[in-house]
Design a protein around this motif. Sequence first.
Motif, PDB file in Angstrom:
ATOM      1  N   ASP A  52      -8.764   9.835   0.402  1.00  0.00           N
ATOM      2  CA  ASP A  52      -9.404   9.742  -0.919  1.00  0.00           C
ATOM      3  C   ASP A  52      -8.462   9.161  -1.975  1.00  0.00           C
ATOM      4  O   ASP A  52      -7.242   9.315  -1.880  1.00  0.00           O
ATOM      5  CB  ASP A  52      -9.864  11.137  -1.374  1.00  0.00           C
ATOM      6  CG  ASP A  52     -10.893  11.724  -0.419  1.00  0.00           C
ATOM      7  OD1 ASP A  52     -11.645  10.935   0.182  1.00  0.00           O
ATOM      8  OD2 ASP A  52     -10.912  12.960  -0.251  1.00  0.00           O
ATOM      9  N   ASP A  53      -9.041   8.544  -3.004  1.00  0.00           N
ATOM     10  CA  ASP A  53      -8.254   7.997  -4.117  1.00  0.00           C
ATOM     11  C   ASP A  53      -7.370   9.094  -4.724  1.00  0.00           C
ATOM     12  O   ASP A  53      -7.733  10.276  -4.708  1.00  0.00           O
ATOM     13  CB  ASP A  53      -9.189   7.474  -5.233  1.00  0.00           C
ATOM     14  CG  ASP A  53      -9.979   6.257  -4.789  1.00  0.00           C
ATOM     15  OD1 ASP A  53      -9.739   5.767  -3.664  1.00  0.00           O
ATOM     16  OD2 ASP A  53     -10.834   5.796  -5.567  1.00  0.00           O
ATOM     17  N   THR A  54      -6.222   8.695  -5.271  1.00  0.00           N
ATOM     18  CA  THR A  54      -5.336   9.686  -5.909  1.00  0.00           C
ATOM     19  C   THR A  54      -4.946   9.233  -7.310  1.00  0.00           C
ATOM     20  O   THR A  54      -5.071   8.063  -7.653  1.00  0.00           O
ATOM     21  CB  THR A  54      -4.019   9.878  -5.113  1.00  0.00           C
ATOM     22  OG1 THR A  54      -3.269   8.654  -5.182  1.00  0.00           O
ATOM     23  CG2 THR A  54      -4.276  10.248  -3.676  1.00  0.00           C
ATOM     24  N   ASP A  55      -4.460  10.227  -8.111  1.00  0.00           N
ATOM     25  CA  ASP A  55      -3.980   9.906  -9.457  1.00  0.00           C
ATOM     26  C   ASP A  55      -2.455  10.005  -9.513  1.00  0.00           C
ATOM     27  O   ASP A  55      -1.873  10.355 -10.517  1.00  0.00           O
ATOM     28  CB  ASP A  55      -4.635  10.831 -10.493  1.00  0.00           C
ATOM     29  CG  ASP A  55      -4.298  12.286 -10.219  1.00  0.00           C
ATOM     30  OD1 ASP A  55      -3.626  12.573  -9.193  1.00  0.00           O
ATOM     31  OD2 ASP A  55      -4.698  13.147 -11.026  1.00  0.00           O
ATOM     32  N   HIS A  56      -1.808   9.732  -8.376  1.00  0.00           N
ATOM     33  CA  HIS A  56      -0.345   9.719  -8.333  1.00  0.00           C
ATOM     34  C   HIS A  56       0.061   8.818  -7.163  1.00  0.00           C
ATOM     35  O   HIS A  56      -0.793   8.375  -6.389  1.00  0.00           O
ATOM     36  CB  HIS A  56       0.199  11.137  -8.114  1.00  0.00           C
ATOM     37  CG  HIS A  56      -0.247  11.728  -6.811  1.00  0.00           C
ATOM     38  ND1 HIS A  56       0.432  11.517  -5.629  1.00  0.00           N
ATOM     39  CD2 HIS A  56      -1.342  12.475  -6.493  1.00  0.00           C
ATOM     40  CE1 HIS A  56      -0.196  12.142  -4.652  1.00  0.00           C
ATOM     41  NE2 HIS A  56      -1.289  12.723  -5.140  1.00  0.00           N
ATOM     42  N   GLY A 102       1.269  13.213   1.143  1.00  0.00           N
ATOM     43  CA  GLY A 102       0.056  13.376   0.333  1.00  0.00           C
ATOM     44  C   GLY A 102      -1.118  13.914   1.128  1.00  0.00           C
ATOM     45  O   GLY A 102      -2.243  13.892   0.643  1.00  0.00           O
ATOM     46  N   GLY A 103      -0.891  14.389   2.352  1.00  0.00           N
ATOM     47  CA  GLY A 103      -1.962  14.996   3.147  1.00  0.00           C
ATOM     48  C   GLY A 103      -2.426  14.093   4.264  1.00  0.00           C
ATOM     49  O   GLY A 103      -1.712  13.189   4.694  1.00  0.00           O
ATOM     50  N   ARG A 104      -3.649  14.352   4.756  1.00  0.00           N
ATOM     51  CA  ARG A 104      -4.159  13.574   5.886  1.00  0.00           C
ATOM     52  C   ARG A 104      -5.471  12.882   5.548  1.00  0.00           C
ATOM     53  O   ARG A 104      -6.100  12.279   6.404  1.00  0.00           O
ATOM     54  CB  ARG A 104      -4.341  14.487   7.103  1.00  0.00           C
ATOM     55  CG  ARG A 104      -3.041  15.114   7.558  1.00  0.00           C
ATOM     56  CD  ARG A 104      -3.141  15.817   8.882  1.00  0.00           C
ATOM     57  NE  ARG A 104      -1.846  16.390   9.242  1.00  0.00           N
ATOM     58  CZ  ARG A 104      -1.451  17.617   8.880  1.00  0.00           C
ATOM     59  NH1 ARG A 104      -2.248  18.415   8.206  1.00  0.00           N
ATOM     60  NH2 ARG A 104      -0.251  18.044   9.222  1.00  0.00           N
ATOM     61  N   ASP A 105      -5.900  12.990   4.284  1.00  0.00           N
ATOM     62  CA  ASP A 105      -7.202  12.426   3.921  1.00  0.00           C
ATOM     63  C   ASP A 105      -7.073  10.978   3.470  1.00  0.00           C
ATOM     64  O   ASP A 105      -5.986  10.386   3.525  1.00  0.00           O
ATOM     65  CB  ASP A 105      -7.885  13.294   2.848  1.00  0.00           C
ATOM     66  CG  ASP A 105      -7.078  13.294   1.555  1.00  0.00           C
ATOM     67  OD1 ASP A 105      -6.253  12.374   1.349  1.00  0.00           O
ATOM     68  OD2 ASP A 105      -7.254  14.222   0.743  1.00  0.00           O
ATOM     69  N   LYS A 113       0.831  -1.219   0.000  1.00  0.00           N
ATOM     70  CA  LYS A 113       0.000   0.000   0.000  1.00  0.00           C
ATOM     71  C   LYS A 113       0.861   1.263   0.000  1.00  0.00           C
ATOM     72  O   LYS A 113       0.422   2.331  -0.421  1.00  0.00           O
ATOM     73  CB  LYS A 113      -0.922   0.002   1.229  1.00  0.00           C
ATOM     74  CG  LYS A 113      -1.975  -1.108   1.196  1.00  0.00           C
ATOM     75  CD  LYS A 113      -2.748  -1.163   2.506  1.00  0.00           C
ATOM     76  CE  LYS A 113      -3.680  -2.349   2.576  1.00  0.00           C
ATOM     77  NZ  LYS A 113      -4.912  -2.184   1.773  1.00  0.00           N
ATOM     78  N   ASP A 114       2.074   1.118   0.522  1.00  0.00           N
ATOM     79  CA  ASP A 114       3.027   2.232   0.580  1.00  0.00           C
ATOM     80  C   ASP A 114       3.678   2.347  -0.785  1.00  0.00           C
ATOM     81  O   ASP A 114       4.613   1.641  -1.118  1.00  0.00           O
ATOM     82  CB  ASP A 114       4.050   1.908   1.681  1.00  0.00           C
ATOM     83  CG  ASP A 114       5.301   2.765   1.601  1.00  0.00           C
ATOM     84  OD1 ASP A 114       5.439   3.576   0.682  1.00  0.00           O
ATOM     85  OD2 ASP A 114       6.151   2.588   2.478  1.00  0.00           O
ATOM     86  N   THR A 115       3.136   3.250  -1.596  1.00  0.00           N
ATOM     87  CA  THR A 115       3.547   3.314  -3.004  1.00  0.00           C
ATOM     88  C   THR A 115       4.917   3.931  -3.203  1.00  0.00           C
ATOM     89  O   THR A 115       5.619   3.586  -4.141  1.00  0.00           O
ATOM     90  CB  THR A 115       2.545   4.177  -3.789  1.00  0.00           C
ATOM     91  OG1 THR A 115       2.164   5.276  -2.953  1.00  0.00           O
ATOM     92  CG2 THR A 115       1.332   3.386  -4.161  1.00  0.00           C
ATOM     93  N   VAL A 155      -1.668   7.665   1.194  1.00  0.00           N
ATOM     94  CA  VAL A 155      -3.127   7.662   1.389  1.00  0.00           C
ATOM     95  C   VAL A 155      -3.668   6.252   1.644  1.00  0.00           C
ATOM     96  O   VAL A 155      -4.580   6.061   2.459  1.00  0.00           O
ATOM     97  CB  VAL A 155      -3.855   8.328   0.188  1.00  0.00           C
ATOM     98  CG1 VAL A 155      -3.631   7.543  -1.102  1.00  0.00           C
ATOM     99  CG2 VAL A 155      -5.335   8.470   0.471  1.00  0.00           C
ATOM    100  N   ALA A 156      -3.098   5.246   0.971  1.00  0.00           N
ATOM    101  CA  ALA A 156      -3.628   3.887   1.131  1.00  0.00           C
ATOM    102  C   ALA A 156      -3.385   3.368   2.547  1.00  0.00           C
ATOM    103  O   ALA A 156      -4.145   2.550   3.056  1.00  0.00           O
ATOM    104  CB  ALA A 156      -3.009   2.954   0.099  1.00  0.00           C
ATOM    105  N   LEU A 157      -2.337   3.865   3.197  1.00  0.00           N
ATOM    106  CA  LEU A 157      -2.089   3.477   4.591  1.00  0.00           C
ATOM    107  C   LEU A 157      -3.116   4.132   5.511  1.00  0.00           C
ATOM    108  O   LEU A 157      -3.633   3.503   6.433  1.00  0.00           O
ATOM    109  CB  LEU A 157      -0.676   3.889   5.029  1.00  0.00           C
ATOM    110  CG  LEU A 157       0.474   3.232   4.286  1.00  0.00           C
ATOM    111  CD1 LEU A 157       1.806   3.663   4.881  1.00  0.00           C
ATOM    112  CD2 LEU A 157       0.355   1.731   4.344  1.00  0.00           C
ATOM    113  N   ARG A 158      -3.400   5.417   5.247  1.00  0.00           N
ATOM    114  CA  ARG A 158      -4.400   6.099   6.084  1.00  0.00           C
ATOM    115  C   ARG A 158      -5.770   5.432   5.928  1.00  0.00           C
ATOM    116  O   ARG A 158      -6.481   5.199   6.909  1.00  0.00           O
ATOM    117  CB  ARG A 158      -4.483   7.583   5.712  1.00  0.00           C
ATOM    118  CG  ARG A 158      -3.248   8.376   6.123  1.00  0.00           C
ATOM    119  CD  ARG A 158      -3.448   9.871   5.945  1.00  0.00           C
ATOM    120  NE  ARG A 158      -3.516  10.300   4.556  1.00  0.00           N
ATOM    121  CZ  ARG A 158      -2.458  10.545   3.780  1.00  0.00           C
ATOM    122  NH1 ARG A 158      -1.234  10.397   4.276  1.00  0.00           N
ATOM    123  NH2 ARG A 158      -2.603  10.941   2.536  1.00  0.00           N
TER     124      ARG A 158
END
Lengths: 407, 157
Positions: free
Chosen positions: A383-387, A378-381, A206-208, A392-395
């Motif tokens: 939501d799906d991302t395009d990069h 990538g922030g604290r949210d 998940k950690d890209t 995010v997948a960990l959060r």
Amino acid sequence: MSEASLTWPDGNDRVPYWIYTDQGNYERELEKIFYGPVWNYVGLECEIPNAGDFKRTQIGDQSIIVVRDQDGGVNALVNRCAHRGVKICEQDKGSFAEIMCPYHQWTYDLKGDLLGVPFNRGVKGKGGMPEDFSMAENGLDKLKVHVRNGGIFATMSDETPSFEEYMGQPILGYYDREFDGRTLKLLGHSRQRIGANWKLMLENIKDTHHASLLHVFFVTFGLFRVDNDSTVEMDDTGLHTALSSIRGKQELNDGTAQMRSFDSDLKLSDPNLLDVVREFPGDRTVVMQTIWPNVILQQQSNTLATRQIVPKGPNACELHWTFFGYEDDDEEMTARRLRQANLMGPSGLVSIDDGQILERTQEGILAHPDAEGVVELGGRDTDDTDHMVTEVALRAFYKGYRNVMGL
Amino acid sequence: MTISPERRSEVTDLINAYALAIDDGELERWPGFFAADCVYKIVSKENFDSGLPLALLLCDSQGMLADRMEAFSKLNVFGPRSWRHMLGAVHATGSEDEISARTNFVIFETLAGKDTHILCAGEYRDVIVSEKDALKFRERLCVYDTTMIPNSIVRPI
């Protein structure tokens, strides 16, 4: 080890280390997750093609027999004799006509129903089972099984939603991309034991962005790198993730310039290793999925595999790799898959780094259950991302994990 | 067909020298133990016995050996360790120019600050040929019995 507070900090951008080290938390995970309302991956149909074929696997701490019956159905049975608890099956795989416990020869059919008990009616009119002994109530414990396009999943809970609902979109779509209905061809297994908590193994996929820093091989040849065109997508629970990406070039740009591990001069002496051909619809060259709670589905170039994660207490897990192709692969494609398998597994050009770094993570956190990991890239949210310059997948994963665990 | 005592001794020397080179960390010498046309594979006994083709590590050319050597030496990330190959007696059959050999092995691995453990146990199944007056591996198949590899195999075995 000091006693941990066992509370979650505010938000999903901090992960407390006790979730990786605490024995009590591990035992709650077994009940709430692996033995709870989830679909556990237990194997591929191509591992047990014929009636009687079986494989032994594991869900949580429990040993499970996955077996094909005479009707062609796939059954998942707890590997514990109903009589005295003997682990009936010791072989990893094989074929049997019926399942017999060697201790007192209680015998079961391939669906797990009890067929026979020796001396049932006694000997010379003496002994035997009571007349009201129920054969029907003394079979092997059976799990509910779902097979989809060659993948076999099992659940111990009656509360588990349908497989389709459980996977949700877009995850089910990605699943069907790799498991597209063609018969799978088994290429082989690899197995390794890693001294790290099972969740770290899921997180690793998940950690890209770690791939762009840790894995020189990936980075240099552009197989998986932050400057590649990529997406990170989750299901509604946040527990499943699909990462997809398009292979980049071996070039210096504002992404690769920040990677100390990028080597623009590295050349393969035998480029056959990366003789990749396009075989799936669309332009994605890699799709890596983590399916909650115990499997990673790998499509990196032409190497396809499932990686089953078997937890072994809080501080270790096993990774069971099953590499496969499709029944309609020609010889050249099979050779290509086998060559590219060098990237992955316990001696993988890429995977070696992961096995090593996960064990170092476990060693690093072991004495610090109350400290926290930072996942703010990538922030604290959630939501799906395009990069893929994001955690995010960990959060999202820990948002889902907290829900399941009541944390 | 027979193999002369001298040849048998050379075969044993080759197998010993290979293990020493790896244990000594001289990986740059590794491709040189192989013939120009060669196959090197590490295969689990599980796959080998089932006739499944997957290798843990596969090199089917001198180029792939060189690439692996480069990766193990420079690219992969792993902590310091010592290896000791323990070899059994060499069982050689075949002819003077093409020898089939089977040799048991155990590899002990010692990681910095940790106990020594067994990395894997198994057997080499070799095909050895004479090339430019030196013996080389045309095939070296390492079949390992170990069910669970302790973490990773970070060098050739």
